[in-house]
Design a protein around this motif. Sequence first.
Motif, PDB file in Angstrom:
ATOM      1  N   ARG A  97       0.801  -1.205   0.000  1.00 43.56           N
ATOM      2  CA  ARG A  97       0.000   0.000   0.000  1.00 43.56           C
ATOM      3  C   ARG A  97       0.841   1.265   0.000  1.00 43.56           C
ATOM      4  N   PHE A  98       1.905   1.264   0.817  1.00 44.95           N
ATOM      5  CA  PHE A  98       2.635   2.531   0.902  1.00 44.95           C
ATOM      6  C   PHE A  98       4.146   2.387   0.930  1.00 44.95           C
ATOM      7  N   TRP A  99       4.682   1.199   1.130  1.00 40.54           N
ATOM      8  CA  TRP A  99       6.105   0.943   0.946  1.00 40.54           C
ATOM      9  C   TRP A  99       7.016   1.854   1.759  1.00 40.54           C
ATOM     10  N   VAL A 100       6.500   2.379   2.847  1.00 38.76           N
ATOM     11  CA  VAL A 100       7.313   3.214   3.747  1.00 38.76           C
ATOM     12  C   VAL A 100       7.639   2.390   4.971  1.00 38.76           C
ATOM     13  N   PHE A 101       8.886   2.394   5.390  1.00 38.08           N
ATOM     14  CA  PHE A 101       9.255   1.658   6.594  1.00 38.08           C
ATOM     15  C   PHE A 101      10.298   2.441   7.377  1.00 38.08           C
ATOM     16  N   HIS A 102      10.341   2.131   8.660  1.00 42.58           N
ATOM     17  CA  HIS A 102      11.195   2.840   9.608  1.00 42.58           C
ATOM     18  C   HIS A 102      12.477   2.043   9.819  1.00 42.58           C
ATOM     19  N   VAL A 103      13.601   2.730   9.815  1.00 42.87           N
ATOM     20  CA  VAL A 103      14.895   2.089  10.042  1.00 42.87           C
ATOM     21  C   VAL A 103      15.640   2.850  11.132  1.00 42.87           C
ATOM     22  N   ALA A 104      16.252   2.093  12.037  1.00 43.96           N
ATOM     23  CA  ALA A 104      17.034   2.710  13.121  1.00 43.96           C
ATOM     24  C   ALA A 104      18.225   1.828  13.429  1.00 43.96           C
ATOM     25  N   VAL A 105      19.286   2.439  13.907  1.00 44.34           N
ATOM     26  CA  VAL A 105      20.447   1.728  14.430  1.00 44.34           C
ATOM     27  C   VAL A 105      20.595   2.207  15.863  1.00 44.34           C
ATOM     28  N   GLN A 144       8.582   7.159  16.493  1.00 44.00           N
ATOM     29  CA  GLN A 144      10.007   7.501  16.448  1.00 44.00           C
ATOM     30  C   GLN A 144      10.217   8.552  15.358  1.00 44.00           C
ATOM     31  N   ALA A 145      10.903   9.613  15.710  1.00 45.27           N
ATOM     32  CA  ALA A 145      11.173  10.674  14.746  1.00 45.27           C
ATOM     33  C   ALA A 145      12.278  10.230  13.787  1.00 45.27           C
ATOM     34  N   ASP A 184      16.307   8.744  13.643  1.00 40.75           N
ATOM     35  CA  ASP A 184      16.111   7.544  12.833  1.00 40.75           C
ATOM     36  C   ASP A 184      15.808   8.004  11.397  1.00 40.75           C
ATOM     37  N   VAL A 185      15.277   7.101  10.546  1.00 41.79           N
ATOM     38  CA  VAL A 185      14.990   7.483   9.171  1.00 41.79           C
ATOM     39  C   VAL A 185      13.783   6.693   8.654  1.00 41.79           C
ATOM     40  N   TYR A 186      13.023   7.323   7.754  1.00 41.10           N
ATOM     41  CA  TYR A 186      11.941   6.637   7.049  1.00 41.10           C
ATOM     42  C   TYR A 186      12.357   6.446   5.597  1.00 41.10           C
ATOM     43  N   CYS A 187      12.296   5.173   5.147  1.00 42.11           N
ATOM     44  CA  CYS A 187      12.714   4.825   3.797  1.00 42.11           C
ATOM     45  C   CYS A 187      11.491   4.462   2.952  1.00 42.11           C
ATOM     46  N   PHE A 188      11.700   4.488   1.646  1.00 40.04           N
ATOM     47  CA  PHE A 188      10.617   4.182   0.705  1.00 40.04           C
ATOM     48  C   PHE A 188      11.162   3.286  -0.398  1.00 40.04           C
ATOM     49  N   LYS A 189      10.372   2.217  -0.671  1.00 47.49           N
ATOM     50  CA  LYS A 189      10.757   1.350  -1.777  1.00 47.49           C
ATOM     51  C   LYS A 189       9.510   0.628  -2.287  1.00 47.49           C
ATOM     52  N   LYS A 190       9.265   0.729  -3.579  1.00 50.10           N
ATOM     53  CA  LYS A 190       8.189  -0.030  -4.191  1.00 50.10           C
ATOM     54  C   LYS A 190       8.840  -1.170  -4.954  1.00 50.10           C
ATOM     55  N   PRO A 191       8.841  -2.359  -4.390  1.00 42.09           N
ATOM     56  CA  PRO A 191       9.638  -3.441  -4.969  1.00 42.09           C
ATOM     57  C   PRO A 191       9.024  -3.998  -6.243  1.00 42.09           C
ATOM     58  N   ASP A 205      12.361  -7.019   9.628  1.00 40.84           N
ATOM     59  CA  ASP A 205      13.635  -7.290  10.267  1.00 40.84           C
ATOM     60  C   ASP A 205      13.761  -6.477  11.551  1.00 40.84           C
ATOM     61  N   LYS A 206      13.812  -7.147  12.699  1.00 42.23           N
ATOM     62  CA  LYS A 206      13.884  -6.423  13.970  1.00 42.23           C
ATOM     63  C   LYS A 206      15.171  -5.626  14.099  1.00 42.23           C
ATOM     64  N   ASP A 207      16.248  -6.067  13.434  1.00 42.94           N
ATOM     65  CA  ASP A 207      17.516  -5.355  13.543  1.00 42.94           C
ATOM     66  C   ASP A 207      17.416  -3.959  12.957  1.00 42.94           C
ATOM     67  N   THR A 208      16.556  -3.754  11.985  1.00 47.58           N
ATOM     68  CA  THR A 208      16.422  -2.425  11.377  1.00 47.58           C
ATOM     69  C   THR A 208      15.371  -1.575  12.068  1.00 47.58           C
ATOM     70  N   GLY A 209      14.656  -2.178  12.999  1.00 41.70           N
ATOM     71  CA  GLY A 209      13.590  -1.435  13.667  1.00 41.70           C
ATOM     72  C   GLY A 209      12.350  -1.329  12.812  1.00 41.70           C
ATOM     73  N   GLY A 210      12.314  -1.978  11.624  1.00 45.70           N
ATOM     74  CA  GLY A 210      11.140  -1.906  10.760  1.00 45.70           C
ATOM     75  C   GLY A 210      10.020  -2.784  11.293  1.00 45.70           C
ATOM     76  N   THR A 211       8.783  -2.471  10.910  1.00 42.97           N
ATOM     77  CA  THR A 211       7.638  -3.260  11.372  1.00 42.97           C
ATOM     78  C   THR A 211       6.468  -3.055  10.444  1.00 42.97           C
ATOM     79  N   CYS A 212       5.655  -4.083  10.313  1.00 46.17           N
ATOM     80  CA  CYS A 212       4.415  -3.971   9.559  1.00 46.17           C
ATOM     81  C   CYS A 212       3.315  -3.376  10.420  1.00 46.17           C
ATOM     82  N   PHE A 213       3.596  -3.097  11.702  1.00 45.63           N
ATOM     83  CA  PHE A 213       2.796  -2.367  12.711  1.00 45.63           C
ATOM     84  C   PHE A 213       1.386  -2.888  12.952  1.00 45.63           C
TER      85      PHE A 213
END
Length: 357
Positions: A97-105, A144-145, A184-191, A205-213
Motif C-alpha cells: 500500500r505505501f512501501w514506507v518503513f522505519h529504520v534505526a540503528v 520515532q522521529a 532515525d529514518v523513514y525509507c521508501f521502496k516499491k519493490p 527485520d527487527k535489527d532495522t527497527g522496521g515493522t508492519c505495525f
Amino acid sequence: MNFKCTVFVLCCLVSLTQAKAPWQDKFERAMGKFLDILFEDVKPGLNDEIFRLAALVETMNATLAQTQQKLTKQILDEIEEVKENVNDMQKCTCSKRFWVFHVAVGRYTLNFEQAKQKCIDNGAKIAAPNQLQAAQARGYDQCQAGWLSDGSVRYPITMPRWGCGEGSPGVRSWGKPAKTKTYDVYCFKKPNTQSHNAFERAIDDKDTGGTCFVDRLLEKLSEALAEQQQQQTKQILDKIEEVEEKVDDIRKCTCSERYGVFHLAVGRYTLNFEQAKQICIDNGAVIATVEQLKAAQSFGFDQCSAGWLSDGSVRYPITMPRPGCGGDGPPGIKSWGNPAKTNTYDVYCFKKEKQQQ
C-alpha cells in the motif's frame, strides 16, 4: 407537584409497567383508597400528572432503546472495518500500500547523510514527506522521529497517546534541524516482483527497527474501544447513583410533601399521647389515623421509628424490611399495640397539602 413528588410517582409507574403480581393489585387498591381521601380539587391535577409521567416514561424508554441500538451498530461497524483492515495487513499487503518503513540503528544515531545511506543499504531511498503522509493516512503509526528527503524530521501517528502525538492523528514534525543531528529514518521502496520477498523481510527485520505495525495498531484500537466502553459505563452508573440519591431523599421525610403524613420527634421517644397530639397541632396538623399511615406506606413512606396514632396505638411504616426495621417479614405497618398513654414514643401527624398553583 414538586420535583421529588414527580420522581416518586415516576418510580411507581415504572414498577407498574412490569407483569402484575398479587401485591400490585393491592398497591392499586391502596392508591385508589388514598385518592379518595384527598381533596376533590386535587384529584384531577394528580391524575393529569400521572398520565403525563406515564407518557414521559414511554418516551424515555423508546429514546434509551434507540440510543443503545445506534451505539451498538456504530461499535459493530467500527469492529468490522478494523477486522477487514487487519486481515489485509496480516497478509502483508501493508507493504504494497505505501512501501514506507522505519529504520534505526539503536535510538536516534543517524545524521542526514547516514540516514540516506542506510535506506540505500536496504535497497530503498529516503522517503519524501508526501509518501509518509500517504502511509499515515492508511494507518501507519510509528512513535520515532526520522529523517525525510527534504531534511525534515517527522513521524506518523494514527492513534495519539501520551508521549506519542497527543492531539489529533497526523504526521508530527520536529522541523528541519541541522543535518549533523541524529535521528532515525523513514525509507521508501516499491519493490518489483523479484525484490518483493526481500523487501518484506526487510520491513519485518527487527535489527532495522522496521515493522508492519499490524499488532501494535490493533492493540491500540482495542484499548481505545475499551476506554470508550468504560466511559459509557461510568455515565450510566452515574445516572443510576443520581436516581438512588433522589430516592433516598424522598424517603427521608419528604413524605409530608407527597401524602400529608409525616414523622415528628423531640429527641428519641419522649412524647406521651397528649404531648404527641399537641406537637402535631403546633405544626399545623393533626395526629394521623391508622388508615392515613397505611395509605402513606403504600406510596413508599418508610420510617423506622415507632409513633403514636389517633386511636392510641403505636406503629411505624416499612416499605423495605431490614434487620431491626421490619425484620424478614413483608412490608407494611408494624404495630407495638396500644400501650399506656403515659408511655413515650414519637408521633405521626397528618396535614393535607394545598394544591400547588
